[in-house]
Structures are given as structure tokens and as C-alpha cells.
Design a protein around this motif. Structure first.
Motif, PDB file in Angstrom:
ATOM      1  N   LYS A 159      -5.911   1.794   2.587  1.00 59.95           N
ATOM      2  CA  LYS A 159      -6.313   0.494   2.829  1.00 59.95           C
ATOM      3  C   LYS A 159      -7.565   0.041   1.962  1.00 59.95           C
ATOM      4  CE  LYS A 159      -7.310  -2.595   6.563  1.00 59.95           C
ATOM      5  NZ  LYS A 159      -7.531  -2.805   8.188  1.00 59.95           N
ATOM      6  N   ASP A 160      -8.607   0.724   1.871  1.00 62.37           N
ATOM      7  CA  ASP A 160      -9.998   0.503   1.246  1.00 62.37           C
ATOM      8  C   ASP A 160      -9.563   0.464  -0.181  1.00 62.37           C
ATOM      9  OD1 ASP A 160     -11.457   0.760   3.454  1.00 62.37           O
ATOM     10  OD2 ASP A 160     -11.818   2.863   3.436  1.00 62.37           O
ATOM     11  N   LYS A 161      -9.031   1.484  -0.818  1.00 60.02           N
ATOM     12  CA  LYS A 161      -8.703   1.440  -2.217  1.00 60.02           C
ATOM     13  C   LYS A 161      -7.838   0.110  -2.585  1.00 60.02           C
ATOM     14  CE  LYS A 161      -7.346   3.559  -6.306  1.00 60.02           C
ATOM     15  NZ  LYS A 161      -7.964   4.219  -7.302  1.00 60.02           N
ATOM     16  N   PHE A 162      -6.568  -0.071  -1.886  1.00 59.27           N
ATOM     17  CA  PHE A 162      -5.988  -1.451  -1.898  1.00 59.27           C
ATOM     18  C   PHE A 162      -6.890  -2.445  -1.876  1.00 59.27           C
ATOM     19  CE2 PHE A 162      -3.226  -5.026  -0.416  1.00 59.27           C
ATOM     20  CZ  PHE A 162      -2.297  -4.609  -1.415  1.00 59.27           C
ATOM     21  N   TYR A 163      -7.481  -2.836  -0.997  1.00 54.66           N
ATOM     22  CA  TYR A 163      -8.253  -3.952  -0.967  1.00 54.66           C
ATOM     23  C   TYR A 163      -9.463  -4.017  -2.092  1.00 54.66           C
ATOM     24  CZ  TYR A 163      -5.581  -5.874   2.752  1.00 54.66           C
ATOM     25  OH  TYR A 163      -4.568  -6.486   3.631  1.00 54.66           O
ATOM     26  N   ALA A 164      -9.919  -2.821  -2.458  1.00 53.31           N
ATOM     27  CA  ALA A 164     -10.970  -2.750  -3.678  1.00 53.31           C
ATOM     28  C   ALA A 164     -10.337  -3.222  -4.931  1.00 53.31           C
ATOM     29  CB  ALA A 164     -11.465  -1.408  -3.950  1.00 53.31           C
ATOM     30  N   LEU A 165      -8.908  -2.834  -5.105  1.00 50.98           N
ATOM     31  CA  LEU A 165      -8.121  -3.497  -6.238  1.00 50.98           C
ATOM     32  C   LEU A 165      -7.766  -5.027  -6.207  1.00 50.98           C
ATOM     33  CD1 LEU A 165      -5.458  -0.505  -6.539  1.00 50.98           C
ATOM     34  CD2 LEU A 165      -7.288  -1.122  -8.131  1.00 50.98           C
ATOM     35  N   ASP A 207      -7.592  -6.603  -9.886  1.00 47.56           N
ATOM     36  CA  ASP A 207      -6.411  -5.678 -10.481  1.00 47.56           C
ATOM     37  C   ASP A 207      -5.162  -5.987  -9.859  1.00 47.56           C
ATOM     38  OD1 ASP A 207      -8.073  -4.181 -12.293  1.00 47.56           O
ATOM     39  OD2 ASP A 207      -8.503  -2.752 -11.013  1.00 47.56           O
ATOM     40  N   ILE A 244      -1.570   4.595  -1.600  1.00 43.99           N
ATOM     41  CA  ILE A 244      -2.969   4.348  -1.560  1.00 43.99           C
ATOM     42  C   ILE A 244      -3.284   3.754  -0.107  1.00 43.99           C
ATOM     43  CG2 ILE A 244      -3.284   4.249  -4.155  1.00 43.99           C
ATOM     44  CD1 ILE A 244      -3.674   1.009  -3.660  1.00 43.99           C
ATOM     45  N   MET A 260       0.836  -1.317  -0.050  1.00 43.87           N
ATOM     46  CA  MET A 260      -0.002   0.071  -0.081  1.00 43.87           C
ATOM     47  C   MET A 260       0.810   1.293   0.144  1.00 43.87           C
ATOM     48  SD  MET A 260      -3.074  -0.823   2.569  1.00 43.87           S
ATOM     49  CE  MET A 260      -2.485  -2.156   3.432  1.00 43.87           C
ATOM     50  N   HIS A 291       1.193   1.002 -12.021  1.00 43.67           N
ATOM     51  CA  HIS A 291       0.349   2.031 -11.226  1.00 43.67           C
ATOM     52  C   HIS A 291       0.865   3.480 -11.718  1.00 43.67           C
ATOM     53  CE1 HIS A 291      -2.488   3.703  -8.170  1.00 43.67           C
ATOM     54  NE2 HIS A 291      -1.255   4.414  -7.764  1.00 43.67           N
ATOM     55  N   SER A 328     -10.980  -6.662  -7.047  1.00 51.95           N
ATOM     56  CA  SER A 328     -11.635  -6.476  -8.403  1.00 51.95           C
ATOM     57  C   SER A 328     -10.557  -7.305  -9.191  1.00 51.95           C
ATOM     58  CB  SER A 328     -11.454  -5.095  -8.662  1.00 51.95           C
ATOM     59  OG  SER A 328     -10.320  -4.639  -8.753  1.00 51.95           O
TER      60      SER A 328
END
Length: 61
Positions: free
Chosen positions: A20-26, A31, A18, A13, A57, A29
Motif C-alpha cells: 500500500k505505501d509503495k503504491f500510493y507513493a507511485l 508514476d 507491491i 496493488m 512495471h 509521484s
């Protein structure tokens, strides 16, 4: 012979800059691939994969 070191989620991260929320969303998904899981709380990615994802990235920004 070069050995790939293990990179934990927190460091991954940080390298991507980025949260934690964005990281785990990737991760969810697809990505970012699912981590290698040795135990329930022992997960990591290999540094060669992390390096490639960080470079990818940077080109998106």
C-alpha cells in the motif's frame, strides 16, 4: 465492442506485487495516474490502463 472493467486499488496493488505505501507513493509521484473518482470512497482505474502499467512495471524489475 469490449468494455473496460474497473480495477480497484487493492487489485491494482496485487497485480503490481507491491504494498500500500509503495503504491500510493507511485500515485502521489505521478508514476501512476490519479484514479477516477465517482465518490469519496468509490475510486478505480480502467483495466486497459492497469494492464499497461503492470507490463511497464515488469520491464523495470
Amino acid at each position: 465492442m469490449e468494455i473496460d472493467r474497473r480495477v480497484r486499488a487493492k487489485e491494482f496493488m496485487h497485480l503490481l506485487s507491491i504494498g500500500k505505501d509503495k503504491f500510493y507513493a507511485l500515485v502521489n509521484s505521478g508514476d501512476i495516474e490519479q484514479p477516477i473518482r465517482l465518490a469519496e470512497r468509490d475510486v478505480f482505474w480502467y483495466s486497459s490502463y492497469v494492464k499497461n502499467k503492470v507490463e511497464e512495471h515488469k520491464t523495470r524489475i
